[in-house]
Design a protein around this motif. Structure first.
Motif, PDB file in Angstrom:
ATOM      1  N   VAL A  88     -54.300  62.721  44.816  1.00 54.12           N
ATOM      2  CA  VAL A  88     -53.064  63.022  45.545  1.00 54.12           C
ATOM      3  C   VAL A  88     -52.554  61.809  46.318  1.00 54.12           C
ATOM      4  CG1 VAL A  88     -52.078  64.404  47.415  1.00 54.12           C
ATOM      5  CG2 VAL A  88     -53.576  65.482  45.729  1.00 54.12           C
ATOM      6  N   PHE A  89     -53.439  61.154  47.076  1.00 48.34           N
ATOM      7  CA  PHE A  89     -53.008  60.093  47.982  1.00 48.34           C
ATOM      8  C   PHE A  89     -53.185  58.685  47.424  1.00 48.34           C
ATOM      9  CE2 PHE A  89     -54.000  63.624  50.940  1.00 48.34           C
ATOM     10  CZ  PHE A  89     -52.744  63.762  51.499  1.00 48.34           C
ATOM     11  N   GLY A  90     -54.008  58.528  46.402  1.00 46.75           N
ATOM     12  CA  GLY A  90     -54.192  57.215  45.797  1.00 46.75           C
ATOM     13  C   GLY A  90     -55.068  56.299  46.625  1.00 46.75           C
ATOM     14  N   HIS A  91     -55.332  55.130  46.082  1.00 45.76           N
ATOM     15  CA  HIS A  91     -56.192  54.148  46.757  1.00 45.76           C
ATOM     16  C   HIS A  91     -55.379  53.107  47.522  1.00 45.76           C
ATOM     17  CE1 HIS A  91     -60.147  55.366  45.152  1.00 45.76           C
ATOM     18  NE2 HIS A  91     -59.429  55.831  44.153  1.00 45.76           N
ATOM     19  N   THR A  92     -54.074  53.136  47.387  1.00 45.09           N
ATOM     20  CA  THR A  92     -53.204  52.240  48.136  1.00 45.09           C
ATOM     21  C   THR A  92     -52.148  53.090  48.837  1.00 45.09           C
ATOM     22  OG1 THR A  92     -51.760  51.885  46.219  1.00 45.09           O
ATOM     23  CG2 THR A  92     -53.555  50.306  46.561  1.00 45.09           C
ATOM     24  N   THR A  93     -51.201  52.454  49.484  1.00 52.41           N
ATOM     25  CA  THR A  93     -50.217  53.188  50.277  1.00 52.41           C
ATOM     26  C   THR A  93     -49.447  54.207  49.445  1.00 52.41           C
ATOM     27  OG1 THR A  93     -49.952  51.254  51.693  1.00 52.41           O
ATOM     28  CG2 THR A  93     -48.226  52.922  51.786  1.00 52.41           C
ATOM     29  N   ARG A  94     -49.093  53.851  48.236  1.00 54.44           N
ATOM     30  CA  ARG A  94     -48.260  54.716  47.411  1.00 54.44           C
ATOM     31  C   ARG A  94     -49.122  55.515  46.449  1.00 54.44           C
ATOM     32  NH1 ARG A  94     -42.844  53.229  47.543  1.00 54.44           N
ATOM     33  NH2 ARG A  94     -42.478  51.970  49.409  1.00 54.44           N
ATOM     34  N   GLY A  95     -49.306  56.780  46.728  1.00 48.63           N
ATOM     35  CA  GLY A  95     -49.972  57.682  45.813  1.00 48.63           C
ATOM     36  C   GLY A  95     -48.978  58.709  45.313  1.00 48.63           C
ATOM     37  N   LEU A  96     -49.504  59.805  44.757  1.00 46.84           N
ATOM     38  CA  LEU A  96     -48.623  60.899  44.363  1.00 46.84           C
ATOM     39  C   LEU A  96     -47.847  61.380  45.579  1.00 46.84           C
ATOM     40  CD1 LEU A  96     -47.825  62.943  42.129  1.00 46.84           C
ATOM     41  CD2 LEU A  96     -49.735  64.379  42.892  1.00 46.84           C
ATOM     42  N   CYS A  98     -47.048  60.068  49.582  1.00 46.04           N
ATOM     43  CA  CYS A  98     -47.159  58.943  50.509  1.00 46.04           C
ATOM     44  C   CYS A  98     -47.418  59.480  51.917  1.00 46.04           C
ATOM     45  CB  CYS A  98     -45.868  58.120  50.498  1.00 46.04           C
ATOM     46  SG  CYS A  98     -45.908  56.707  51.615  1.00 46.04           S
ATOM     47  N   ALA A  99     -48.440  58.935  52.575  1.00 51.00           N
ATOM     48  CA  ALA A  99     -48.850  59.450  53.890  1.00 51.00           C
ATOM     49  C   ALA A  99     -48.479  58.529  55.042  1.00 51.00           C
ATOM     50  CB  ALA A  99     -50.355  59.683  53.896  1.00 51.00           C
ATOM     51  N   CYS A 100     -47.724  57.466  54.792  1.00 48.79           N
ATOM     52  CA  CYS A 100     -47.403  56.491  55.843  1.00 48.79           C
ATOM     53  C   CYS A 100     -45.918  56.532  56.184  1.00 48.79           C
ATOM     54  CB  CYS A 100     -47.798  55.084  55.392  1.00 48.79           C
ATOM     55  SG  CYS A 100     -49.580  54.866  55.238  1.00 48.79           S
ATOM     56  N   GLU A 101     -45.632  56.693  57.459  1.00 46.50           N
ATOM     57  CA  GLU A 101     -44.262  56.884  57.920  1.00 46.50           C
ATOM     58  C   GLU A 101     -43.310  55.786  57.498  1.00 46.50           C
ATOM     59  OE1 GLU A 101     -41.685  56.758  62.060  1.00 46.50           O
ATOM     60  OE2 GLU A 101     -43.843  57.081  62.197  1.00 46.50           O
ATOM     61  N   THR A 102     -43.719  54.529  57.662  1.00 48.17           N
ATOM     62  CA  THR A 102     -42.774  53.437  57.469  1.00 48.17           C
ATOM     63  C   THR A 102     -42.474  53.158  56.001  1.00 48.17           C
ATOM     64  OG1 THR A 102     -44.514  51.747  57.574  1.00 48.17           O
ATOM     65  CG2 THR A 102     -43.433  52.337  59.641  1.00 48.17           C
ATOM     66  N   GLU A 103     -43.093  53.922  55.097  1.00 50.98           N
ATOM     67  CA  GLU A 103     -42.734  53.830  53.684  1.00 50.98           C
ATOM     68  C   GLU A 103     -41.542  54.724  53.360  1.00 50.98           C
ATOM     69  OE1 GLU A 103     -44.145  51.560  51.797  1.00 50.98           O
ATOM     70  OE2 GLU A 103     -45.436  51.050  53.489  1.00 50.98           O
ATOM     71  N   PHE A 104     -41.132  55.550  54.326  1.00 51.36           N
ATOM     72  CA  PHE A 104     -39.995  56.444  54.136  1.00 51.36           C
ATOM     73  C   PHE A 104     -38.737  55.822  54.735  1.00 51.36           C
ATOM     74  CE2 PHE A 104     -43.575  59.237  53.743  1.00 51.36           C
ATOM     75  CZ  PHE A 104     -43.182  60.267  52.900  1.00 51.36           C
ATOM     76  N   GLY A 105     -37.590  56.200  54.188  1.00 53.74           N
ATOM     77  CA  GLY A 105     -36.323  55.771  54.774  1.00 53.74           C
ATOM     78  C   GLY A 105     -35.635  54.691  53.986  1.00 53.74           C
ATOM     79  N   VAL A 236     -39.049  58.152  49.912  1.00 51.93           N
ATOM     80  CA  VAL A 236     -39.884  56.971  50.084  1.00 51.93           C
ATOM     81  C   VAL A 236     -39.077  55.761  49.647  1.00 51.93           C
ATOM     82  CG1 VAL A 236     -42.016  55.825  49.336  1.00 51.93           C
ATOM     83  CG2 VAL A 236     -41.980  58.299  49.692  1.00 51.93           C
ATOM     84  N   ARG A 237     -39.196  54.674  50.392  1.00 53.10           N
ATOM     85  CA  ARG A 237     -38.468  53.456  50.064  1.00 53.10           C
ATOM     86  C   ARG A 237     -38.826  52.972  48.659  1.00 53.10           C
ATOM     87  NH1 ARG A 237     -39.937  49.299  52.252  1.00 53.10           N
ATOM     88  NH2 ARG A 237     -41.803  49.929  53.395  1.00 53.10           N
ATOM     89  N   PRO A 238     -37.926  52.227  48.011  1.00 53.65           N
ATOM     90  CA  PRO A 238     -38.246  51.696  46.686  1.00 53.65           C
ATOM     91  C   PRO A 238     -39.582  50.979  46.686  1.00 53.65           C
ATOM     92  CG  PRO A 238     -35.959  51.259  47.237  1.00 53.65           C
ATOM     93  CD  PRO A 238     -36.591  51.831  48.469  1.00 53.65           C
ATOM     94  N   ASP A 239     -40.345  51.199  45.638  1.00 55.42           N
ATOM     95  CA  ASP A 239     -41.700  50.663  45.563  1.00 55.42           C
ATOM     96  C   ASP A 239     -41.680  49.150  45.457  1.00 55.42           C
ATOM     97  OD1 ASP A 239     -44.382  50.672  45.522  1.00 55.42           O
ATOM     98  OD2 ASP A 239     -44.616  51.419  43.479  1.00 55.42           O
ATOM     99  N   LEU A 240     -42.493  48.520  46.312  1.00 56.20           N
ATOM    100  CA  LEU A 240     -42.680  47.078  46.279  1.00 56.20           C
ATOM    101  C   LEU A 240     -44.160  46.807  46.073  1.00 56.20           C
ATOM    102  CD1 LEU A 240     -40.484  46.111  49.354  1.00 56.20           C
ATOM    103  CD2 LEU A 240     -39.839  46.008  46.937  1.00 56.20           C
TER     104      LEU A 240
END
Length: 261
Positions: A88-96, A98-105, A236-240
């Motif tokens: 579900v959450f993956g091994h990096t910030t972006r999984g199925l 996303c659990a980190c606030e600043t990745e949104f918006g 979630v912000r565009p994936d980088l």
């Protein structure tokens, strides 16, 4: 205005829910599952949710009922739950999910540092610092839940002191205001989108149930605080390229409640 005893009980109930959710949004271990109450049917968790629903008969039972699917999950199989967590959450910030606030918006390169600085400022204002050399993300949902657990436990303690004639109204007001603004600007803002994603089909019964519970709980606490929750469809912000580890570490390694000398 609620009386101090009711406010104290509500603060303690919120602290229990925030603590349980903080553990739930980290990699499952037997110790974390035990501390969540998973092996006794989440009884304290259910009682806390029941306490928070008491003033609102029209919604009574909704949060509590959302816990029921959890009792059907074989939580004794920690390896299976851990596998589900990483899927579900993956091994990096972006999984199925996303659990980190600043990745949104918005895709704004200046937004993320500003948000992180603001979050860190809240933690530091209450004497909370991350341990040195930690890989913890201060904007991870588990860290933010732990912070709000701390604020609610602090309020409960201050209210208890008030009942004993030793209150500190100024500190109580500051702590309550910090809870409101942190909900408004941070957890309550992105948390509804996080909860919605987690509640979606395909994440498994355990995490799907926690997504539904978290979404309902956030709606309830935002309403109590008089703040508007964020949009459920916040993207979630565009994936980088991002190799930052997502996990928040152990319960002791989240924000690590460490007082400055």
């Amino acid at each position: 205005m609620l009386d101090p005893v009711t406010r104290m009980n509500e603060a303690l109930a919120k602290a229990v829910v925030y603590r349980t959710c903080s553990f739930a949004f980290q990699e499952p271990t037997r110790d974390r599952l035990r501390d969540m109450g998973a092996f006794d049917g989440f009884s304290l968790f259910v009682e806390a949710l029941r306490c928070l629903e008491a003033p609102a008969p029209e919604g009574a039972g909704a949060l509590e009922a959302a816990v029921r699917p959890l009792t059907a999950v074989p939580v004794g199989d920690v390896d299976a739950l851990a596998g589900q967590y990483w899927r579900v959450f993956g091994h990096t910030t972006r999984g199925l999910v996303c659990a980190c606030e600043t990745e949104f918006g918005d895709d704004n390169k200046f937004q993320q540092p500003h948000q992180l600085a603001d979050i860190a400022g809240y933690y530091l204002a209450f004497g909370l610092t991350p341990p040195s050399a930690s890989e913890a993300r201060l904007d991870h949902v588990a860290c933010e839940c732990e912070f709000l657990e701390f604020l609610n436990r602090k309020q409960a303690r201050l209210l208890a002191m008030d009942l004993e004639g030793e209150g500190d109204q100024e500190t109580l007001d500051v702590t309550a205001q910090a809870e409101r603004t942190f909900l408004r600007d941070h957890l309550g803002h992105f948390g509804r989108a996080f909860g919605t994603s987690l509640a979606a089909d395909g994440v498994g019964m355990f995490y799907g149930a926690f997504g539904s519970i978290f979404l309902r709980f956030l709606d309830a606490v935002c309403a109590r605080a008089g703040v508007e929750g964020g949009p459920a469809g916040l993207l979630v912000r565009p994936d980088l390229v991002d190799d930052t580890p997502m996990m928040c570490g152990s319960a002791e390694d989240l924000i690590q409640i460490q007082r400055h000398p």
